[in-house]
Design an enzyme around this catalytic site. Structure first.
Site, PDB file in Angstrom:
ATOM      1  N   SER A 188      36.741 110.656 -56.812  1.00 25.48           N
ATOM      2  CA  SER A 188      37.835 111.510 -56.365  1.00 25.48           C
ATOM      3  C   SER A 188      39.063 110.666 -56.026  1.00 25.48           C
ATOM      4  O   SER A 188      39.577 109.955 -56.875  1.00 25.48           O
ATOM      5  CB  SER A 188      37.376 112.365 -55.185  1.00 25.48           C
ATOM      6  OG  SER A 188      38.343 113.311 -54.835  1.00 25.48           O
ATOM      7  N   ASP A 215      40.580 118.082 -58.775  1.00 29.04           N
ATOM      8  CA  ASP A 215      40.218 119.286 -58.030  1.00 29.04           C
ATOM      9  C   ASP A 215      41.125 119.477 -56.812  1.00 29.04           C
ATOM     10  O   ASP A 215      40.888 120.366 -55.998  1.00 29.04           O
ATOM     11  CB  ASP A 215      38.736 119.288 -57.638  1.00 29.04           C
ATOM     12  CG  ASP A 215      38.354 118.182 -56.669  1.00 29.04           C
ATOM     13  OD1 ASP A 215      39.206 117.335 -56.335  1.00 29.04           O
ATOM     14  OD2 ASP A 215      37.183 118.152 -56.244  1.00 29.04           O
TER      15      ASP A 215
END
Length: 466
Positions: free
Chosen positions: A95, A235
């Protein structure tokens, strides 16, 4: 510290994510969770991700399941592809954390793993995981990203962003090409900015002053209407207005919800309270993290299967729980964090109203947030400080510096303290990195930033001395 596993997946230093460790967690996931006979595998653009993805694929096939290699794709695109076929998925990504770290995110055929799945995976790992079996099949899904682009192109149409000049801050986001394709498909004029061959950890909740200055410079130099980007695995969105000023994720969430006609909003306790002052929403607050948001959305849908429910986090990740209507077509539900919808919908809404993003955001109730984190701090140290402050009003009075009396505390997730002048200061340990997160809220942007700077300094002093 050793790799950490939770509902956000497995995270750790690349040097600690050995093939044996990765293999063990994948086999435990297969043993403990439904998978539909196949596992889709995606990855971000870190140098370490191809090696880890190859290990994931080998572990899947060695357990007798079909492995579907989707390549380098956004996490929500991978989840969408796997869920559409009733399969599980594993995304190789760290991430927003630095390039020397990486990890795995696990998805069931129904979506993200939840707390019971986490417990089951750990138990299965201790028991040895899924055994070897005759080698499973292998296929490549070359169209995974293209279907994700089509999701937005078909729903919003070729004029949704017509006339807008939009910068795509490419850095090392796995969505950099996908995002540019979406904007072009919706009629926007794409300006590509700062593509990088090395991985750059971009945390959309904690954009540093140098990056903010660069965004403002790009906006002016290229005469842009907005700059858009995502974190590493796409995301979490990053959006600026025409001046390069950040539009926080917990503003993008309400703007997107309103544009889509949502009626039930589920969001963590850390999100801006302005949503509470907006008409037309039934609001549900949760702990921080998409599993808690999803649980809140599922509860709303159990009460009313036709509920127009959405979820979002303060980082901007947006979850769609109903079939929404775009300008040109339906947008199917996708109950996992998505970065593209909260980029496209506010831009389309602003264009439809004939205003810029700054003016659209200014029409929301006047509450402002700021967020940052203190890095390199073990969760145990952060939690010890928070526990001490929670237990002692005098300790809180000495630590929190707002110039106003405390009016209440919220212990839903960490320690969130409210003050008489409307200020809020919220501390919590990160769930997936050695960081202590700090959130502030006030009635002006300057006040929120001042509270953030002041309390980040105090946090550093206390935790450095711990």
């Amino acid at each position: 510290m050793p790799p950490k596993f939770g509902t956000s997946g497995l995270r750790g230093l690349v040097t600690d994510l050995s093939d044996d460790l990765v293999h063990g967690y994948v086999r435990a996931f297969i043993a403990a969770c439904p998978h539909g006979g196949a596992v889709h595998v995606g990855r971000d653009l870190r140098d370490s991700s191809p090696r880890i993805a190859a290990t994931v694929i080998a572990a899947v096939r060695g357990a007798g399941l079909r492995a579907v290699d989707c390549g380098a794709v956004p996490t929500p695109a991978l989840a969408m592809a796997a869920m559409a076929r009733g399969h599980a998925a594993v995304m190789v990504t760290g991430s927003h954390i630095p390039a020397d770290r990486n990890g795995l995110k696990f998805y069931l055929p129904s979506g993200e793993i939840a707390k019971p799945d986490e417990t089951a995976i750990l138990a299965a790992r201790d028991a040895g995981g899924a055994p070897d079996a005759p080698q499973g099949a292998f296929e490549r899904d070359e169209a995974c990203a293209a279907r994700y682009v089509a999701r937005y192109a078909e729903a919003f149409g070729p004029r949704a962003l017509a006339g807008l000049r939009i910068g795509v801050f490419e850095h090392s986001s796995v969505a950099r090409d996908t995002l540019a394709e979406v904007i072009a498909a919706l009629g926007g004029d794409v300006v590509r900015i700062a593509r990088s061959d090395r991985f750059i950890p971009v945390d959309t909740e904690a954009v540093d002053p140098d990056m903010r200055a660069a965004l403002a410079g790009w906006a002016a130099a290229h005469r842009l209407d907005a700059i858009v980007s995502t974190d590493g695995d796409a995301d979490r969105p990053m959006v600026t207005d025409a001046h390069g000023a950040m539009i926080p994720g917990d503003l993008l969430g309400p703007l997107t919800a309103r544009h889509l006609g949502a009626r039930v909003v589920v969001t963590p306790v850390s999100s801006n309270t302005l949503v509470e002052a907006m008409e037309g929403f039934a609001l549900r607050r949760t702990r921080i993290g998409s599993p808690f948001v999803i649980a809140g959305m599922e509860a709303a849908l159990q009460e009313d299967a036709r509920a127009r429910v959405i979820g979002y986090e303060a980082n901007g990740g947006f979850l769609l729980g109903f079939a929404a209507q775009g300008p040109e077509g339906k947008i199917a539900p996708l109950m996992t964090r998505d970065a593209v919808l909260p980029i496209v919908a506010p831009l389309a809404a602003a264009r439809a109203k004939g205003v810029g993003l700054a003016e659209l955001a200014a029409r929301l109730p006047p509450r402002f947030t700021a967020a940052d984190r203190l890095q390199g701090v073990a969760s145990e140290r952060s939690m010890a400080l928070i526990d001490a402050l929670r237990a002692d009003p005098q300790a809180r009075a000495a630590f929190f510096d707002t110039g106003s009396a405390e009016t209440g505390i919220d212990e839903t997730d960490g320690l969130r303290v409210s003050f008489a002048d409307g200020a809020v200061v919220h501390l919590r340990p990160s769930g997936n990195a050695p960081e202590c997160r700090l959130y502030t809220e006030a009635d002006s942007a300057g006040r929120a930033q001042d509270l953030l700077a002041r309390h980040l300094e105090r946090l550093a002093a206390r935790l450095s001395a711990a």
